[in-house]
Write a protein that holds these residues in place. Structure first.
Motif, PDB file in Angstrom:
ATOM      1  N   VAL A 158      74.841 -72.015  -8.477  1.00 49.46           N
ATOM      2  CA  VAL A 158      76.283 -71.771  -8.646  1.00 49.46           C
ATOM      3  C   VAL A 158      76.707 -70.510  -7.890  1.00 49.46           C
ATOM      4  CG1 VAL A 158      78.100 -71.234 -10.324  1.00 49.46           C
ATOM      5  CG2 VAL A 158      76.364 -72.973 -10.850  1.00 49.46           C
ATOM      6  N   LYS A 159      75.880 -69.473  -7.927  1.00 48.13           N
ATOM      7  CA  LYS A 159      76.247 -68.230  -7.227  1.00 48.13           C
ATOM      8  C   LYS A 159      76.296 -68.445  -5.717  1.00 48.13           C
ATOM      9  CE  LYS A 159      74.622 -64.891 -10.683  1.00 48.13           C
ATOM     10  NZ  LYS A 159      73.689 -63.783 -10.979  1.00 48.13           N
ATOM     11  N   ILE A 160      75.392 -69.319  -5.221  1.00 49.21           N
ATOM     12  CA  ILE A 160      75.423 -69.631  -3.797  1.00 49.21           C
ATOM     13  C   ILE A 160      76.692 -70.386  -3.448  1.00 49.21           C
ATOM     14  CG2 ILE A 160      74.310 -71.013  -1.987  1.00 49.21           C
ATOM     15  CD1 ILE A 160      71.618 -70.342  -3.337  1.00 49.21           C
ATOM     16  N   LYS A 161      77.072 -71.297  -4.319  1.00 45.74           N
ATOM     17  CA  LYS A 161      78.249 -72.110  -4.060  1.00 45.74           C
ATOM     18  C   LYS A 161      79.544 -71.299  -4.126  1.00 45.74           C
ATOM     19  CE  LYS A 161      78.556 -76.070  -3.763  1.00 45.74           C
ATOM     20  NZ  LYS A 161      78.688 -76.946  -2.579  1.00 45.74           N
ATOM     21  N   THR A 162      79.631 -70.364  -5.079  1.00 47.13           N
ATOM     22  CA  THR A 162      80.893 -69.615  -5.241  1.00 47.13           C
ATOM     23  C   THR A 162      80.941 -68.369  -4.378  1.00 47.13           C
ATOM     24  OG1 THR A 162      80.011 -68.324  -7.106  1.00 47.13           O
ATOM     25  CG2 THR A 162      81.140 -70.418  -7.622  1.00 47.13           C
ATOM     26  N   GLN A 163      79.797 -67.722  -4.175  1.00 50.10           N
ATOM     27  CA  GLN A 163      79.706 -66.467  -3.420  1.00 50.10           C
ATOM     28  C   GLN A 163      80.472 -65.312  -4.097  1.00 50.10           C
ATOM     29  OE1 GLN A 163      77.911 -65.957  -0.379  1.00 50.10           O
ATOM     30  NE2 GLN A 163      77.058 -67.911  -1.107  1.00 50.10           N
ATOM     31  N   THR A 164      80.925 -65.512  -5.331  1.00 48.38           N
ATOM     32  CA  THR A 164      81.702 -64.452  -6.008  1.00 48.38           C
ATOM     33  C   THR A 164      81.131 -64.091  -7.367  1.00 48.38           C
ATOM     34  OG1 THR A 164      83.182 -66.142  -6.906  1.00 48.38           O
ATOM     35  CG2 THR A 164      83.880 -65.035  -4.872  1.00 48.38           C
ATOM     36  N   ILE A 165      80.441 -65.045  -8.034  1.00 45.60           N
ATOM     37  CA  ILE A 165      79.937 -64.791  -9.381  1.00 45.60           C
ATOM     38  C   ILE A 165      78.805 -63.771  -9.334  1.00 45.60           C
ATOM     39  CG2 ILE A 165      78.837 -65.841 -11.404  1.00 45.60           C
ATOM     40  CD1 ILE A 165      81.675 -66.707 -11.066  1.00 45.60           C
ATOM     41  N   ALA A 177      83.519 -67.100 -14.990  1.00 43.32           N
ATOM     42  CA  ALA A 177      83.347 -68.521 -15.267  1.00 43.32           C
ATOM     43  C   ALA A 177      83.490 -69.305 -13.960  1.00 43.32           C
ATOM     44  CB  ALA A 177      84.356 -69.003 -16.308  1.00 43.32           C
ATOM     45  N   ALA A 178      82.880 -70.488 -13.939  1.00 50.26           N
ATOM     46  CA  ALA A 178      82.978 -71.364 -12.769  1.00 50.26           C
ATOM     47  C   ALA A 178      83.119 -72.803 -13.240  1.00 50.26           C
ATOM     48  CB  ALA A 178      81.747 -71.217 -11.875  1.00 50.26           C
ATOM     49  N   ASP A 182      85.459 -70.841  -8.551  1.00 52.10           N
ATOM     50  CA  ASP A 182      85.398 -69.705  -9.482  1.00 52.10           C
ATOM     51  C   ASP A 182      86.682 -69.705 -10.325  1.00 52.10           C
ATOM     52  OD1 ASP A 182      85.234 -67.275 -10.792  1.00 52.10           O
ATOM     53  OD2 ASP A 182      84.613 -66.137  -9.015  1.00 52.10           O
ATOM     54  N   ILE A 183      86.541 -69.818 -11.623  1.00 48.97           N
ATOM     55  CA  ILE A 183      87.726 -69.782 -12.494  1.00 48.97           C
ATOM     56  C   ILE A 183      87.783 -68.464 -13.284  1.00 48.97           C
ATOM     57  CG2 ILE A 183      87.977 -72.283 -12.694  1.00 48.97           C
ATOM     58  CD1 ILE A 183      86.547 -72.127 -15.409  1.00 48.97           C
ATOM     59  N   SER A 184      87.234 -67.405 -12.692  1.00 47.06           N
ATOM     60  CA  SER A 184      87.307 -66.066 -13.299  1.00 47.06           C
ATOM     61  C   SER A 184      88.649 -65.427 -12.953  1.00 47.06           C
ATOM     62  CB  SER A 184      86.173 -65.177 -12.776  1.00 47.06           C
ATOM     63  OG  SER A 184      84.921 -65.790 -12.986  1.00 47.06           O
TER      64      SER A 184
END
Length: 795
Positions: free
Chosen positions: A96-103, A133-134, A174-176
């Motif tokens: 997930v962190k790779i996909k969002t690059q923001t978490i 959250a994502a 990313d839904i943060s």
């Protein structure tokens, strides 16, 4: 990209968690894996279906008229969806962190939602990363599948999969975020708002909200800098402190309103007094004390420095380091170097402290843990003023109408200030006071005006508030000065202002149906003082009152408004003098100029009698012995006091006083003077009725020798002569010295006198002068054998 089977295998359902199948509107409990959705943390999902979509909302069931925080997408087949809570997995976290690059935070758990839409198997995941959250969407099959995130009625983002051929694809967002004042901020956002309000918002990289701005006691200068701006409002019986907390004063004492440890030589005290009712207190005056000097701010705009009155204008006047000014709204005392100002309009005080943050406030204006008794100033508060009163409720007051008016503070234009100054304490104070005390003397505008002025400290002009409320920004009763026992109020009929008696002060007169104090009798003068505000209560014009002599009018004290009528020995003002067995009575009357003795009248009539009396002296007034040289006795009258002095002289000129060591011979002639001090010689005379001698102190003892009988010389003693009697306030007679044969060497002389009013009377006794006869045989008459006696005359 992970293949679907590998990816899905990474999910392991939490132990003990049960899959929930939703086919109708349901609430799904996700509290074991709460999701922080754009900065708002939720533990429930409200799921329902529309004709085309599935709606998953966090705060309530979806309502198209009032949308909330929702995720929406295409409705599944048979309106069926499955919900699971899935535990964290390190492989999944990295993916997930790779996909969002923001978490940045660690994965804790996720909520898995699966459904079938046409030929596609859908898997939607909500990942819990703490404050982050994502959302992940995976679909296999052919076609377009999309889910949208909304906050209120705003579309924020979406996840979308569009398969042209049958295969598995996914999308992650990313839904943060952070929320502040109903606005969503992306992580890593810093927003500096208008410097006029000195605020900024920071949403950190991990979606943690940080705000900066002016504190609860601070105010923005307009340049991005916050300074302390503590406002304390004191009006009527209410104190609204710098924290917005409310206190109420129930007695009529003085209290410490404001002080700060950083300024040990500065104090603001407030003095509370009664007005129309005894059970409601009002702020009556405010006193800033600076370096030991008291500056009294009073009703009507009067300012007293210690014991002197100051004349102020709109131009500042520097007094002991305090800038004093006055305009149509009230008086301001400002300590510019200390950034403190005290405003008072005769009803409301507002104390403002502007300075560096961190300054503390003590007294009733501070958030103090001290009790009211600790803050009461004993040097200004007598025990009687600590008394609390109760009175019958005013049945004419409509509390519902009062509440409606007080709630205007929640409406425009006041509402524009509600975020800076909480109106609730002002509304509570307004209703509490006006439900108990009549809406007169500007009281129905007092709290509204106080709130408007407090708002001005935050640059709120509140345009149009006076026209909406029917109030004026000018001070009530400006430039009208009342006495200490009075307050300035509003006439019921005309609306003009005048000085009214305070309820407690007036009650002692009302109990006796009186308009003033008792008569004062002193030094040949008599005076009666009437209370000006009581006269006005009865619509009596003091200038239309007079004594028996129409030229004798009342004198008004310009400060107290007391009206005094008097007469004295030089101006009797038509005083009538009468007598009875015990008193000489001086009587006068305060009456209206239009006073009539007719049976009826259609005008106000005033007739107030007042009098002073002299008591008649008794037989003991003039008892003395021949071993003394004079006697002085104070006669305590019923109202007036006077002094009677008896002295003996050698020589008809009455210039040589017989001293204590004088040597007198038998048959030597002496002159007696009976003199009074404190009597009005133009109105009354002293009449010596009788004088006689005994050899003992008792006036009734024997033997006895008479010198004066019925105001005339005793014809049995040829040496006794009455020279003046009943003509003035002194009497004179003479006789030759003698002694009692066989008696004591002491001789006591007794005289009985009375006071005679000259008005309509002849006070001089009528005496016949028959041939003299020899003295009584009980007396020794031996001129040829002189005896030397040391005499002095004392009582």
């Amino acid at each position: 990209m992970l293949c679907p089977l590998l990816f899905l295998s990474a999910f392991i359902v939490l132990a003990g968690a049960q899959q929930q199948t939703v086919t109708q509107p349901s609430v799904v409990d996700i509290s074991s894996c709460p999701i922080t959705y754009y900065g708002q943390k939720y533990g429930k999902l409200y799921v329902n279906f529309t004709r085309r979509d599935i709606m998953m909302c966090f705060d309530k069931f979806y309502d198209p008229r009032n949308e909330g925080d929702c995720i929406m997408g295409s409705s599944p087949d048979k309106r069926r969806a499955y919900f699971n809570i899935v535990q964290a997995n390190s492989v999944l976290e990295r993916w997930v962190k790779i996909k969002t690059q923001t978490i940045q935070n660690s994965l804790r758990c996720s909520v898995q939602i699966t459904m079938q839409i046409g030929s596609s198997s859908i898997s939607l995941h909500l990942f819990n990363f703490g404050t982050e959250a994502a959302m992940f969407l995976e679909a296999d099959g052919i076609g377009l599948v999309a889910f949208y995130t909304r906050v209120s009625d705003v579309l924020i983002n979406k996840v979308e999969v569009n398969n042209i051929v049958y295969k598995s694809q996914n999308d992650t967002i990313d839904i943060s975020g952070c929320r502040h004042s109903d606005t969503v901020y992306k992580p890593g956002t810093v927003v500096n708002s208008d410097p006029q309000i000195c605020s900024s918002v920071t949403c950190s990289e991990t979606a943690t909200l940080q705000t900066s701005g002016c504190g609860p006691l601070e105010h923005c200068q307009g340049n991005g800098i916050c300074v302390l701006a503590s406002t304390c409002t004191v009006t009527g019986p209410t104190v609204i402190d710098v924290q917005g907390h409310m206190n109420s004063i129930q007695d009529h004492c003085a209290y410490s309103l404001f002080s700060t440890p950083s300024l040990p030589d500065f104090l603001v005290l407030g003095n509370f007094r009664d007005r129309r009712r005894k059970d409601v207190s009002f702020l009556d005056s405010v006193t800033p004390r600076v370096d030991g000097h008291d500056i009294h701010l009073e009703q009507g705009g009067r300012v007293q420095l210690d014991d002197s009155t100051l004349t102020l204008s709109s131009s500042s006047q520097l007094v002991h380091g305090v800038q004093l000014s006055k305009d149509q709204t009230g008086v301001t005392a400002e300590l510019t170097n200390l950034k403190i100002s005290v405003f008072f309009d005769g009803d409301t005080a507002q104390i403002v402290l502007k300075g560096p943050a961190g300054s503390s406030v003590e007294g009733l204006c501070g958030n103090s843990s001290s009790s009211l008794s600790d803050l009461r100033l004993s040097e200004y508060s007598s025990t009687s003023r600590e008394m609390r009163y109760s009175e019958t409720a005013d049945s004419t007051i409509d509390c519902n109408s009062v509440t409606e008016r007080c709630n205007l503070l929640k409406e425009a234009p006041f509402s524009s200030c509600n975020t800076d100054i909480d109106p609730e304490p002002y509304i509570t104070a307004c209703t509490d006071t006006l439900c108990k005390y009549p809406a007169v003397d500007g009281l129905n505008c007092q709290l509204l005006k106080a709130y408007a002025r407090a708002c001005s400290q935050y640059n709120h002009t509140l345009d149009g508030w006076t026209s909406k409320t029917g109030c004026s920004s000018e001070a009530f009763c400006q430039d009208r000065t009342c006495g200490d026992h009075e307050f300035c109020g509003e006439k019921m009929v005309s609306g003009d202002t005048r000085c009214f008696c305070r309820a407690i002060f007036a009650s002692k007169y009302q109990a006796n149906n009186s308009l003033g104090d008792a008569t004062v009798c002193k030094e040949n003068s008599a005076s009666l003082t009437l209370v000006g505000c009581l006269l006005e209560d009865k619509d009596i014009n003091y200038s239309a009152l007079q004594l028996n002599d129409p030229t004798c009018r009342g004198r008004v004290d310009k400060l107290t408004h007391m009206v005094t009528f008097s007469f004295n020995s030089s101006k009797s003002c038509g005083t009538v003098v009468t007598t009875n067995n015990s008193y000489i009575i001086y009587k006068n009357t305060i009456r209206s100029q239009n006073y009539s003795s007719d049976v009826i009248t259609r005008k106000d009539q005033v007739q107030i009698d007042f009098s002073c009396v002299y008591s008649q002296p008794n037989i003991n007034t003039a008892t003395f012995r021949i071993r003394d040289w004079s006697v002085a006795q104070c006669i305590t009258s019923g109202a007036w006091n006077y002094t009677l002095t008896i002295k003996a002289y050698t020589g008809a000129g009455r210039t040589q006083l017989v001293e204590w060591n004088s040597e007198l011979q038998l048959n030597e002639k002496i002159w007696m003077v009976l003199k009074t001090d404190g009597l009005d010689g133009s109105m009354v005379s002293v009449v010596t009725d009788s004088c006689w001698a005994t050899d003992k102190a008792s006036p009734t003892s024997s033997p006895r020798h008479d010198l004066i009988i019925n105001g005339c010389a005793n014809p049995a003693d040829p040496t006794a002569q009455v020279e003046e009697n009943g003509l003035a306030t002194s009497a004179y007679f003479s006789f030759n010295m003698f002694r009692f044969i066989g008696g004591s060497s002491d001789i006591f002389l007794h005289c009985q006198l009375h006071l005679c009013p000259k008005q309509g009377n002849n006070c001089i006794p009528t005496c016949n002068t028959p041939a003299r006869v020899r003295r009584s045989a009980s007396l020794a008459y031996e001129p040829e054998a002189p005896a030397f006696i040391s005499v002095s005359w004392t009582y």
